[in-house]
Enzyme design. Structure first.
Site, mmCIF file in Angstrom:
data_model
loop_
_atom_site.group_PDB
_atom_site.id
_atom_site.type_symbol
_atom_site.label_atom_id
_atom_site.label_comp_id
_atom_site.label_asym_id
_atom_site.label_seq_id
_atom_site.Cartn_x
_atom_site.Cartn_y
_atom_site.Cartn_z
ATOM 1 N N HIS A 1 0.896 -1.341 0.081
ATOM 2 C CA HIS A 1 -0.140 -0.012 0.086
ATOM 3 C C HIS A 1 0.853 1.336 -0.112
ATOM 4 O O HIS A 1 0.612 2.125 -0.992
ATOM 5 C CB HIS A 1 -1.048 0.025 0.888
ATOM 6 N N GLU A 2 2.045 1.292 0.785
ATOM 7 C CA GLU A 2 2.752 2.559 0.935
ATOM 8 C C GLU A 2 3.488 2.604 -0.183
ATOM 9 O O GLU A 2 3.692 3.743 -0.615
ATOM 10 C CB GLU A 2 3.647 2.482 2.177
ATOM 11 N N HIS B 1 1.671 4.468 -2.771
ATOM 12 C CA HIS B 1 2.026 5.875 -2.602
ATOM 13 C C HIS B 1 3.330 6.466 -3.457
ATOM 14 O O HIS B 1 3.452 7.482 -3.925
ATOM 15 C CB HIS B 1 1.924 6.493 -1.214
#
Length: 151
Positions: free
Chosen positions: A67-68, A71
């Site tokens: 998920h990170e 980003h």
């Protein structure tokens, strides 16, 4: 898991899943309380919650890392990196990363302080301790005395 192992894991996931290198630092941040991790825009580092890893294990930590990294890679490419952006949601689906992480269970002990007015016997229950020499009862202006909880 220590910082070196975490860095190696993030670099491996970045290459295996995104086919792009991760050129910054991944660290555990013990101040994170309610989230699994965060991507820091100013430094491009990824900070992860150690308690999340201890609670849910490596599999869930990998999901947070993916998920990170979404980003991270989208921001560096100049695309929409926020949760509401279409590019971000599409990349999450492509790499099978969760949009939100499981909640971290906080084990905060609830300590209470008990005070009793010596005049009217009113009982005060507080989360923070108070200085009995400076404060008085709000009803009768009597002195307060710290007591142990009566069961």
């Amino acid at each position: 898991m220590d910082e070196r192992e975490l860095q190696a894991l993030v670099e491996r996931i970045s290459l295996d899943v995104f086919h792009k290198p991760f050129r910054h630092r991944a660290v555990f941040n013990d101040r994170l309380r309610t989230t699994g991790g965060r991507y820091v825009l100013s430094t491009h580092h990824i900070e992860l919650n150690r308690k999340y890893y201890e609670q849910y294990g490596e599999e869930e930590l990998i999901q947070v890392i993916k998920h990170e990294l979404c980003h991270y890679h989208l921001y560096l490419e100049g695309k929409g990196y926020r949760h509401r952006d279409r590019d971000f949601r599409e990349l999450l689906q492509k790499v099978q990363a969760p949009r939100f992480c499981k909640p971290v269970l906080l084990s905060k002990t609830k300590k209470e302080h008990y005070y009793k007015c010596t005049s009217c016997r009113y009982m005060y229950v507080r989360r923070k301790a108070l200085d009995t020499t400076r404060y008085v009862c709000g009803f009768c202006r009597g002195k307060l005395k710290k007591i142990k909880r009566e069961c």
